[in-house]
Scaffold this motif. Structure first.
Motif, PDB file in Angstrom:
ATOM      1  N   HIS A  67       0.819  -1.213   0.000  1.00 46.54           N
ATOM      2  CA  HIS A  67       0.000   0.000   0.000  1.00 46.54           C
ATOM      3  C   HIS A  67       0.859   1.272   0.000  1.00 46.54           C
ATOM      4  N   VAL A  68       1.955   1.229  -0.745  1.00 48.30           N
ATOM      5  CA  VAL A  68       2.764   2.422  -0.963  1.00 48.30           C
ATOM      6  C   VAL A  68       3.015   2.549  -2.462  1.00 48.30           C
ATOM      7  N   ARG A  69       3.361   3.743  -2.892  1.00 47.30           N
ATOM      8  CA  ARG A  69       3.696   3.989  -4.295  1.00 47.30           C
ATOM      9  C   ARG A  69       4.914   4.900  -4.348  1.00 47.30           C
ATOM     10  N   ARG A  70       5.708   4.711  -5.379  1.00 50.67           N
ATOM     11  CA  ARG A  70       6.908   5.545  -5.516  1.00 50.67           C
ATOM     12  C   ARG A  70       6.537   6.838  -6.227  1.00 50.67           C
ATOM     13  N   VAL A  71       6.952   7.950  -5.642  1.00 49.17           N
ATOM     14  CA  VAL A  71       6.645   9.270  -6.189  1.00 49.17           C
ATOM     15  C   VAL A  71       7.949  10.025  -6.418  1.00 49.17           C
ATOM     16  N   MET A  72       7.921  10.910  -7.395  1.00 55.24           N
ATOM     17  CA  MET A  72       9.090  11.728  -7.707  1.00 55.24           C
ATOM     18  C   MET A  72       9.128  12.942  -6.795  1.00 55.24           C
ATOM     19  N   GLY A  73      10.335  13.307  -6.373  1.00 56.76           N
ATOM     20  CA  GLY A  73      10.488  14.508  -5.572  1.00 56.76           C
ATOM     21  C   GLY A  73      10.183  15.752  -6.385  1.00 56.76           C
ATOM     22  N   PRO A  74       9.680  16.797  -5.745  1.00 51.58           N
ATOM     23  CA  PRO A  74       9.310  18.013  -6.486  1.00 51.58           C
ATOM     24  C   PRO A  74      10.525  18.858  -6.859  1.00 51.58           C
ATOM     25  N   VAL A  75      10.763  19.002  -8.156  1.00 56.78           N
ATOM     26  CA  VAL A  75      11.823  19.867  -8.672  1.00 56.78           C
ATOM     27  C   VAL A  75      11.216  21.240  -8.951  1.00 56.78           C
ATOM     28  N   ARG A  76      11.856  22.291  -8.438  1.00 61.85           N
ATOM     29  CA  ARG A  76      11.337  23.653  -8.583  1.00 61.85           C
ATOM     30  C   ARG A  76      12.235  24.462  -9.514  1.00 61.85           C
ATOM     31  N   LYS A  77      11.627  25.101 -10.491  1.00 59.61           N
ATOM     32  CA  LYS A  77      12.376  26.015 -11.344  1.00 59.61           C
ATOM     33  C   LYS A  77      12.446  27.385 -10.676  1.00 59.61           C
ATOM     34  N   HIS A  78      13.597  28.034 -10.819  1.00 59.73           N
ATOM     35  CA  HIS A  78      13.805  29.309 -10.144  1.00 59.73           C
ATOM     36  C   HIS A  78      12.950  30.402 -10.789  1.00 59.73           C
ATOM     37  N   PRO A  79      12.340  31.262  -9.976  1.00 63.87           N
ATOM     38  CA  PRO A  79      11.472  32.306 -10.544  1.00 63.87           C
ATOM     39  C   PRO A  79      12.215  33.328 -11.395  1.00 63.87           C
ATOM     40  N   GLN A  80      13.547  33.436 -11.247  1.00 64.51           N
ATOM     41  CA  GLN A  80      14.309  34.401 -12.036  1.00 64.51           C
ATOM     42  C   GLN A  80      14.903  33.790 -13.305  1.00 64.51           C
ATOM     43  N   THR A 414      15.886  23.403  -8.706  1.00 65.69           N
ATOM     44  CA  THR A 414      16.419  22.923  -7.431  1.00 65.69           C
ATOM     45  C   THR A 414      15.561  21.790  -6.884  1.00 65.69           C
ATOM     46  N   LEU A 415      16.203  20.987  -6.046  1.00 64.40           N
ATOM     47  CA  LEU A 415      15.549  19.856  -5.393  1.00 64.40           C
ATOM     48  C   LEU A 415      16.091  19.763  -3.983  1.00 64.40           C
ATOM     49  N   LEU A 416      15.221  19.569  -2.999  1.00 65.68           N
ATOM     50  CA  LEU A 416      15.693  19.358  -1.638  1.00 65.68           C
ATOM     51  C   LEU A 416      16.568  18.107  -1.581  1.00 65.68           C
ATOM     52  N   ARG A 417      17.589  18.159  -0.754  1.00 68.26           N
ATOM     53  CA  ARG A 417      18.595  17.098  -0.696  1.00 68.26           C
ATOM     54  C   ARG A 417      17.957  15.715  -0.539  1.00 68.26           C
ATOM     55  N   ASP A 418      18.396  14.809  -1.396  1.00 73.77           N
ATOM     56  CA  ASP A 418      18.052  13.382  -1.364  1.00 73.77           C
ATOM     57  C   ASP A 418      16.594  13.085  -1.705  1.00 73.77           C
ATOM     58  N   ARG A 419      15.864  14.073  -2.220  1.00 67.13           N
ATOM     59  CA  ARG A 419      14.458  13.828  -2.530  1.00 67.13           C
ATOM     60  C   ARG A 419      14.229  13.552  -4.014  1.00 67.13           C
ATOM     61  N   THR A 531       5.321  10.612   3.044  1.00 70.89           N
ATOM     62  CA  THR A 531       6.278  10.241   2.004  1.00 70.89           C
ATOM     63  C   THR A 531       7.663  10.168   2.624  1.00 70.89           C
ATOM     64  N   VAL A 532       8.302   9.011   2.493  1.00 72.60           N
ATOM     65  CA  VAL A 532       9.656   8.810   3.010  1.00 72.60           C
ATOM     66  C   VAL A 532      10.606   8.756   1.822  1.00 72.60           C
ATOM     67  N   TYR A 533      11.597   9.653   1.820  1.00 73.12           N
ATOM     68  CA  TYR A 533      12.557   9.725   0.720  1.00 73.12           C
ATOM     69  C   TYR A 533      13.854   8.981   1.034  1.00 73.12           C
ATOM     70  N   ALA A 534      14.253   8.983   2.300  1.00 73.02           N
ATOM     71  CA  ALA A 534      15.529   8.374   2.656  1.00 73.02           C
ATOM     72  C   ALA A 534      15.584   8.194   4.166  1.00 73.02           C
ATOM     73  N   PHE A 535      16.531   7.363   4.613  1.00 71.32           N
ATOM     74  CA  PHE A 535      16.798   7.242   6.047  1.00 71.32           C
ATOM     75  C   PHE A 535      18.285   6.989   6.238  1.00 71.32           C
TER      76      PHE A 535
END
Length: 538
Positions: A67-80, A414-419, A531-535
């Protein structure tokens, strides 16, 4: 009956008698127990993870999940965005003919600078392209320093890099990822550098090797390898476990249908960057929408090879976007999200609404920075190419040479570390169980985004096989097995983990995971809207 038959028959009776006597002397045996082995049973050898972060981008560290699914971490493009574009006199023709592409990037701790080498696509002035150098304190606002190495229009006040012994502009450059200490003259190593012929022209299509003490003046070292079909971007890194360099780039000529161009990724190895092993195919996706890989930048992080694959759609619009692929050994690659871009194209009208490619990763603090190329024109010449006249998009009939594209520019995501990817548990509960792990730290931390709650229990990896006795629906005894959750470390004993953080601590009523230091355990994660990305155990 022959004598031989009598002799061997007598011998067999003697052996049988000895066996019966030994069995009798061994004492009484519980009825039915001599055919089974009851008691503790280990399932598999433990993983020695040390203090390394365990990324949940694949199933390497897992044995089961429900009952879990793998999801991609959110990558954010810079507003500038775009953060770098053609704005210097020696880049002026690039605004019409191609623009700027990221070549390679790094963060230099010694001087506290983000450093970006980029390619100026300017056939009218440079005869194709040239490599320039930019620096930044914050990774967003960039300066183009006056290097005084290459002259343009009678002036040497440019940021163009120089290649010796040719005294010429650098063409083609990708940093070799090698963290080992080296002599100062080899502080930077580069691959993909074109050498020059004796007649003054370039050796195009050759991945040469160069070194530099400052990153701006480079010296060709000789050696190298033939680049892949049609060029592309090579990626090279040092593999400490193999004690050699590994190179990822495009195939040479090997295509199923020779009359149709195709691109995919091969690998070659070297101990000295001079002589290389034969090519070996490592990534060629069977994806009907994104069938080709134009290039693939590769880096290694927390024991995992990551590929940023420039996937290309070739049938309708000639679009390109970056997909995430992963590998544990650099040979067998998998694409966890084949139908979704890791760094997608922008909405119509943005600088990157047709092409997104060749992302350069930099890990700095709690974020991963990706400097990527973006453009608003079609890759190649499909039947109805999408072009950009500088103000709006339009579809033109197939006619080579009718492009007036907005130039390539460089953006930041950008992406938060390890996500990179994580396991998502929704309602009512989702869970995953690790393989046996050797505990070598004091605290368990999770990189997670938890809306409701997350709990962890510590399980004995040694299961118990036992005789469950007669069953109503079974004619005889039934051999079963059970696990043991260590007392004081069950899900009920675990303090609920909540919130969003890169290092959320996990504690139990009986203490921390450090009580099991030197022992093997399994970890069972149970989450609701989490959502657990790493431990990591450290």
């Amino acid at each position: 009956m022959s004598f031989a038959s009598l002799r061997f028959g007598a011998l067999g009776l003697n052996i049988l008698g000895i066996c019966l006597l030994a069995y009798a002397l061994s004492g009484p045996r519980p009825p039915g127990r001599r055919w089974v082995n009851l008691g503790p049973v280990e399932s598999e050898s433990p993983l020695r993870i040390g203090h390394q972060v365990q990324l949940l981008v694949d199933n390497e560290v897992l044995c089961d999940f429900q009952h879990v699914r793998r999801v991609m971490g959110p990558v954010r493009k810079h507003p500038q965005n775009p953060v770098l574009q053609a704005d210097q006199p020696w880049e002026r023709n690039a605004t019409v003919m191609g623009g700027l592409q990221p070549a390679t990037a790094m963060y230099d701790d010694s001087d506290g600078l983000y450093k970006l080498w980029y390619t100026i696509l300017q056939p009218q002035t440079f005869g194709g392209s040239g490599v320039a150098y930019a620096t930044s304190r914050d990774g967003v606002h960039w300066s183009k320093p006056n290097l005084g190495l290459i002259e343009f229009a009678g002036e040497k006040g440019t940021n163009l890099c120089r290649l010796e012994p040719f005294g010429a502009l650098v063409r083609g450059l990708r940093l070799v990822q090698d963290p080992r200490p080296r002599p100062s003259e080899r502080r930077y190593l580069g691959i993909g550098v074109w050498p020059k012929h004796e007649d003054g022209t370039w050796f195009g299509g050759w991945l040469g090797v160069a070194r530099s003490s400052d990153g701006t003046t480079w010296r060709h070292m000789g050696g190298g390898v033939r680049e892949g079909s049609g060029g592309g971007f090579p990626a090279c890194l040092w593999d400490e476990s193999l004690q050699r360099y590994v190179l990822f780039h495009r195939q040479l000529t090997e295509i199923a249908l020779p009359e149709q161009r195709k691109r995919y990724i091969v690998r070659q190895d070297s101990v000295d960057l001079q002589s290389w092993s034969p090519r070996r195919t490592v990534f060629n996706p069977l994806n009907p929408v994104w069938p080709e890989v134009e290039s693939m930048n590769v880096f290694r992080h927390e024991g995992v090879f990551f590929g940023l694959a420039n996937t290309l759609e070739t049938r309708e619009r000639g679009e390109m976007e970056i997909h995430l692929v992963i590998s544990r050994d650099g040979y067998r690659w998998e694409e966890p999200f084949p139908d979704r871009a890791f760094i997608p194209r922008g909405p119509q009208g943005d600088f990157d609404d047709m092409l997104v490619y060749w992302a350069q990763p930099i890990l700095r603090g709690d974020r991963m920075h990706f400097y990527y190329g973006g453009a608003r024109y079609s890759h190649g010449y499909p039947h109805e190419p999408v072009v950009d006249d500088g103000t709006s998009l339009a579809l033109l009939p197939h006619q080579k040479g009718r492009y007036d594209p907005r130039p390539n520019r460089i953006g930041l995501a950008t992406l938060l570390r390890d996500r990179f990817a994580g396991l998502r548990a929704d309602e009512p509960v989702g869970a995953f169980l690790t393989r046996p792990l050797l505990v070598e730290g004091d605290m368990l931390y999770v990189n997670a985004a938890v809306d409701r709650e997350l709990r962890v229990e510590i399980v004995n990896p040694v299961g118990e096989v036992f005789d469950a006795g007669p069953k109503d629906d079974w004619a005889g005894h039934y051999i079963s097995a059970r696990e043991e959750v260590f007392p004081g470390f069950s899900r009920a004993d675990c303090e609920a983990v909540t919130g969003d953080g890169l290092n959320l601590p996990v504690r139990w009523k009986a203490g921390s995971i450090g009580k099991f230091k030197g022992r093997d355990v399994r970890l069972r994660f149970l989450g609701r809207m989490a959502t657990v990305y790493a431990f990591v155990i450290k």
